[in-house]
Write a protein that holds these residues in place. Structure first.
Motif, PDB file in Angstrom:
ATOM      1  N   ALA A 182       0.840  -1.196   0.000  1.00  0.00           N
ATOM      2  CA  ALA A 182       0.000   0.000   0.000  1.00  0.00           C
ATOM      3  C   ALA A 182       0.878   1.250   0.000  1.00  0.00           C
ATOM      4  O   ALA A 182       2.095   1.172   0.153  1.00  0.00           O
ATOM      5  N   ASN A 183       0.248   2.382  -0.166  1.00  0.00           N
ATOM      6  CA  ASN A 183       0.904   3.681  -0.100  1.00  0.00           C
ATOM      7  C   ASN A 183       0.031   4.559   0.802  1.00  0.00           C
ATOM      8  O   ASN A 183      -0.800   5.299   0.329  1.00  0.00           O
ATOM      9  N   TYR A 184       0.231   4.416   2.109  1.00  0.00           N
ATOM     10  CA  TYR A 184      -0.666   5.042   3.063  1.00  0.00           C
ATOM     11  C   TYR A 184      -0.478   6.551   3.170  1.00  0.00           C
ATOM     12  O   TYR A 184       0.627   7.072   3.097  1.00  0.00           O
ATOM     13  N   ASN A 216       4.744  -0.280   2.856  1.00  0.00           N
ATOM     14  CA  ASN A 216       3.515   0.507   2.813  1.00  0.00           C
ATOM     15  C   ASN A 216       3.777   1.996   2.605  1.00  0.00           C
ATOM     16  O   ASN A 216       2.875   2.817   2.773  1.00  0.00           O
ATOM     17  N   ASP A 250      -5.037   3.807   1.619  1.00  0.00           N
ATOM     18  CA  ASP A 250      -4.089   3.593   0.533  1.00  0.00           C
ATOM     19  C   ASP A 250      -4.334   4.623  -0.565  1.00  0.00           C
ATOM     20  O   ASP A 250      -5.371   4.616  -1.224  1.00  0.00           O
TER      21      ASP A 250
END
Length: 188
Positions: free
Chosen positions: A2-4, A87, A154
């Motif tokens: 993910a790319n929080y 993440n 995300d």
């Protein structure tokens, strides 16, 4: 993975500090500790004496690590203790931190502090060691906020709540002129 990121509908803040207390509880930080992973900054002014106070429009800004894509703290660490996890969260290899504090000096958001209990520099990591590690998809500060002003998720998932809110509403980041590309957004 993910790319929080996180977004704040900051004008809804009532300055109750529930987010701060929840963060400290979740992360084992003493409640009375002066150090913190997040804090509420009050902007505005109060004038007058005790019996006749006047307040300008006061806003409360949620402040914490901005999870920069181009993180100055990561570049400044002389020991390679700071890294980005799968993440997209800027983290710390605690065993490599020797408290040179170069990361603290490099952070333009004053988001890092010395954790005197563990003898490391620390900051918000979106509950990565606790809630995210358990498979939960919210942060302690988000679920505790009575005003429900925090959106977390995300950024690469177009169907996530944070992606939807960022598409629907105007927003800004702090100190964009620095080019750090923060992943915390303030909703207008």
């Amino acid at each position: 993975m993910a790319n929080y990121g996180m977004a704040f509908d900051y004008k809804l803040c009532i300055n109750c500090h529930a987010c701060e207390v929840a963060c400290k509880e979740e992360n084992g930080i003493d409640l009375g500790a002066k150090n913190h992973r997040l804090w509420i900054q009050e902007d505005g002014k109060v004038e007058g004496d005790f019996w006749n106070l006047k307040r300008d429009k006061v806003e409360f800004m949620q402040m914490q690590c901005q999870e920069c894509e181009d993180a100055p703290c990561l570049k400044a660490c002389p020991n390679g203790a700071i890294y980005r996890d799968d993440n997209g969260i800027v983290r710390l290899h605690k065993n490599l931190c020797d408290l040179t504090m170069a990361c603290m000096s490099a952070c333009p958001y004053d988001a890092r502090y010395v954790d005197e209990k563990n003898h490391i520099t620390d900051k918000c990591i979106f509950c990565a060691d606790t809630r995210l590690a358990r498979g939960e998809t919210t942060t302690a500060c988000q679920i505790t906020c009575p005003a429900k002003l925090r959106y977390f998720g995300d950024l690469d998932d177009e169907t996530s709540e944070i992606s939807q809110i960022l598409k629907a509403r105007k927003h800004f980041t702090l100190k964009p002129e620095l080019g750090t590309k923060p992943k915390l957004f303030y909703l207008e």
